[in-house]
Structure formats: C-alpha cells, structure tokens
Design a protein around this motif. Structure first.
Motif, PDB file in Angstrom:
ATOM      1  N   LYS A   6      83.211 -18.236  43.589  1.00 51.46           N
ATOM      2  CA  LYS A   6      83.312 -16.774  43.568  1.00 51.46           C
ATOM      3  C   LYS A   6      82.986 -16.227  42.183  1.00 51.46           C
ATOM      4  O   LYS A   6      82.284 -15.216  42.050  1.00 51.46           O
ATOM      5  N   LEU A   7      83.497 -16.893  41.148  1.00 47.17           N
ATOM      6  CA  LEU A   7      83.220 -16.455  39.780  1.00 47.17           C
ATOM      7  C   LEU A   7      81.739 -16.593  39.453  1.00 47.17           C
ATOM      8  O   LEU A   7      81.142 -15.701  38.820  1.00 47.17           O
ATOM      9  N   ASP A   8      81.140 -17.700  39.878  1.00 49.51           N
ATOM     10  CA  ASP A   8      79.713 -17.912  39.622  1.00 49.51           C
ATOM     11  C   ASP A   8      78.865 -16.876  40.373  1.00 49.51           C
ATOM     12  O   ASP A   8      77.843 -16.408  39.858  1.00 49.51           O
ATOM     13  N   ALA A   9      79.295 -16.526  41.584  1.00 47.84           N
ATOM     14  CA  ALA A   9      78.573 -15.522  42.355  1.00 47.84           C
ATOM     15  C   ALA A   9      78.625 -14.170  41.661  1.00 47.84           C
ATOM     16  O   ALA A   9      77.627 -13.446  41.604  1.00 47.84           O
ATOM     17  N   PHE A  10      79.787 -13.841  41.113  1.00 51.69           N
ATOM     18  CA  PHE A  10      79.895 -12.580  40.380  1.00 51.69           C
ATOM     19  C   PHE A  10      78.987 -12.592  39.161  1.00 51.69           C
ATOM     20  O   PHE A  10      78.240 -11.640  38.908  1.00 51.69           O
ATOM     21  N   LYS A  11      79.023 -13.683  38.413  1.00 54.09           N
ATOM     22  CA  LYS A  11      78.204 -13.771  37.204  1.00 54.09           C
ATOM     23  C   LYS A  11      76.724 -13.679  37.533  1.00 54.09           C
ATOM     24  O   LYS A  11      75.934 -13.091  36.780  1.00 54.09           O
ATOM     25  N   GLY A  12      76.344 -14.256  38.674  1.00 56.40           N
ATOM     26  CA  GLY A  12      74.942 -14.229  39.064  1.00 56.40           C
ATOM     27  C   GLY A  12      74.516 -12.947  39.754  1.00 56.40           C
ATOM     28  O   GLY A  12      73.345 -12.789  40.091  1.00 56.40           O
ATOM     29  N   GLY A  13      75.470 -12.059  39.971  1.00 55.55           N
ATOM     30  CA  GLY A  13      75.137 -10.788  40.590  1.00 55.55           C
ATOM     31  C   GLY A  13      74.817 -10.888  42.065  1.00 55.55           C
ATOM     32  O   GLY A  13      74.154 -10.018  42.618  1.00 55.55           O
ATOM     33  N   LYS A  14      75.303 -11.940  42.721  1.00 54.08           N
ATOM     34  CA  LYS A  14      75.020 -12.108  44.138  1.00 54.08           C
ATOM     35  C   LYS A  14      76.033 -11.313  44.967  1.00 54.08           C
ATOM     36  O   LYS A  14      77.222 -11.351  44.684  1.00 54.08           O
ATOM     37  N   PRO A  15      75.584 -10.589  45.975  1.00 57.45           N
ATOM     38  CA  PRO A  15      76.505  -9.818  46.814  1.00 57.45           C
ATOM     39  C   PRO A  15      77.595 -10.727  47.374  1.00 57.45           C
ATOM     40  O   PRO A  15      77.319 -11.886  47.691  1.00 57.45           O
ATOM     41  N   PRO A  16      78.833 -10.240  47.517  1.00 55.84           N
ATOM     42  CA  PRO A  16      79.280  -8.873  47.271  1.00 55.84           C
ATOM     43  C   PRO A  16      79.704  -8.612  45.826  1.00 55.84           C
ATOM     44  O   PRO A  16      80.438  -7.675  45.565  1.00 55.84           O
ATOM     45  N   TYR A  17      79.296  -9.450  44.901  1.00 54.53           N
ATOM     46  CA  TYR A  17      79.676  -9.289  43.509  1.00 54.53           C
ATOM     47  C   TYR A  17      78.491  -8.786  42.705  1.00 54.53           C
ATOM     48  O   TYR A  17      77.348  -8.885  43.125  1.00 54.53           O
ATOM     49  N   ASN A  18      78.757  -8.264  41.540  1.00 56.13           N
ATOM     50  CA  ASN A  18      77.662  -7.850  40.664  1.00 56.13           C
ATOM     51  C   ASN A  18      78.184  -7.708  39.249  1.00 56.13           C
ATOM     52  O   ASN A  18      79.348  -7.398  39.036  1.00 56.13           O
ATOM     53  N   ALA A  19      77.323  -7.967  38.287  1.00 57.44           N
ATOM     54  CA  ALA A  19      77.644  -7.795  36.871  1.00 57.44           C
ATOM     55  C   ALA A  19      76.348  -7.460  36.160  1.00 57.44           C
ATOM     56  O   ALA A  19      75.313  -8.059  36.446  1.00 57.44           O
ATOM     57  N   PRO A  20      76.360  -6.495  35.237  1.00 56.94           N
ATOM     58  CA  PRO A  20      75.125  -6.132  34.532  1.00 56.94           C
ATOM     59  C   PRO A  20      74.553  -7.331  33.781  1.00 56.94           C
ATOM     60  O   PRO A  20      75.197  -7.870  32.881  1.00 56.94           O
ATOM     61  N   PRO A  21      73.350  -7.794  34.112  1.00 58.85           N
ATOM     62  CA  PRO A  21      72.820  -9.017  33.496  1.00 58.85           C
ATOM     63  C   PRO A  21      72.572  -8.875  31.999  1.00 58.85           C
ATOM     64  O   PRO A  21      72.628  -9.870  31.279  1.00 58.85           O
TER      65      PRO A  21
END
Length: 219
Positions: A6-21
């Motif tokens: 889940k943390l890696d998905a957020f870092k990678g900006g994969k839905p349903p997560y997102n973080a400004p790259p």
C-alpha cells in the motif's frame, strides 16, 4: 495487499493513491541524509529499557505508560502526524490487527508531536480504536532517540505543501520523530523495535504477533 505494498502504491502514484512525483527527489535527499547520520542506530532498541511517559490522548485524558504496562505488553508506534499519508496508512493497518493484539493481552498507542485537536482528526479520519497521544515538544520522541530537526530545504518544501508543523504541533522547532514501532514488555524492557529513517518503509503489523505470543506465554 500488505502494508508495504500500500505504501509503495502511494509512492508510485497508483490509484487509489497518489503523491506529487516532483517532491520525491527532495524527500529522498533528506531521507538519505538522515540515514547517513546514524541516528536510527542510536535510538532505543530491543533489550533497552523503554523511557516512561505520561501524555494526553486525543480527548485530553492522561495516559501513563506505567498504567498501560500494568495491564500487559504495550505496542507503541511513533506517528509523524495527520498530514502524513504514509503514517495514516500504517495506523489503519495497525487498527486492522488490533483484535489480534488485544487478544494477546496488549494495548496499542500512537505517539505524535501534534496537538490533541489534530490527534482527534487522526482518530476520526482513520477510524481508529486505539488512542493517539500528544507528545508536546517531542520530548518522548527525544527520550526514545527519535526526534530530529528538518533541514532548511525540507522546511521550505513542507511550507510549499502547506504542512505547517509549527501549527500542527504548536511548536516552532520544525522537528519530527523518525517512524518507529516498539513492543514493550511488562517489565519495561523493549521486546521488539523497528526504527527506520525512511518514512516510506514500515514493518508489517503482523511482524509483532510472534513477539506478543511469546510475551503471553503462547509460543
């Protein structure tokens, strides 16, 4: 999905997560410098005696580590604040295994430098069934060897992102605890510790279960 996935998905900006790259290179520089400082290796670790604390929970009620340890082992997670999505994902994962932890006679608390108002938001937004304690001025985090000062360039980024730590924490110091998780035995000795200066990496909550089973005499 595991907590780290889940943390890696957020870092990678994969839905349903997102973080400004665009923020990643700045954050990675700060993380690399914190790792290089060696502070994590000097923090409280397994085999050490845990510092005692008396802190208020999100509702302003006093919580004593001595009182909690009188009931059973204690799981502590050091939490950067309601503004940190990685931390919120971790708190949700801990909440998911809370029934297992409590079945082994242990309690769970999160400790954050943020104010009680923000801790109430953390509990509400993450639907937590354990308390978030307010560590004023980061003194308990410092006692565990976790508190560090943000470098100037990271302060500038936080300001740009509207992560106003002096407002969140009612403290002008721009300091945070490194993310850390502990299991404290009833004698006050640390049975399990995981301190990682890389805020994007957190141990799986289930990693503690064997330690708690042993503490409960079930292993």
């Amino acid at each position: 999905m595991s907590l780290q996935q889940k943390l890696d998905a957020f870092k990678g900006g994969k839905p349903p997560y997102n973080a400004p790259p665009e923020i990643h290179p700045i954050m990675e520089r700060a993380t690399a410098e914190l790792i290089a400082s060696g502070q994590a290796g000097r923090a409280i670790k397994a085999g050490d005696r845990a510092p005692q604390f008396d802190l208020n929970d999100q509702n302003g009620h006093p919580v004593s580590s001595a009182d909690l340890l009188a009931q059973g082992p204690l799981v502590i997670t050091f939490y950067r604040g309601v503004w940190c999505p990685y931390c919120n994902i971790e708190l949700q994962a801990l909440n998911d295994v809370l029934p297992q932890i409590r079945a082994l006679g242990a309690n769970v608390v999160a400790i954050s430098p943020q104010t009680s108002v923000n801790s109430r938001k953390s509990v509400r937004d993450n639907s937590l069934d354990f308390p978030v304690l307010s560590d004023e001025k980061g003194e308990t985090g410092a006692a565990f060897g976790l508190r560090f000062a943000l470098p100037d360039y990271l302060v500038a980024l936080y300001k740009k992102l509207k992560n106003d730590l002096p407002a969140f924490n009612d403290d002008p110091s721009w300091t945070l605890p490194m993310p850390a998780r502990y299991v404290i035995g009833q004698d006050g000795v640390v049975l399990y510790s995981e301190v990682n200066p890389d805020y994007t990496h957190r141990p799986e909550p289930t990693d503690m279960i064997a330690v708690l089973e042993k503490a409960a005499g079930r292993a």
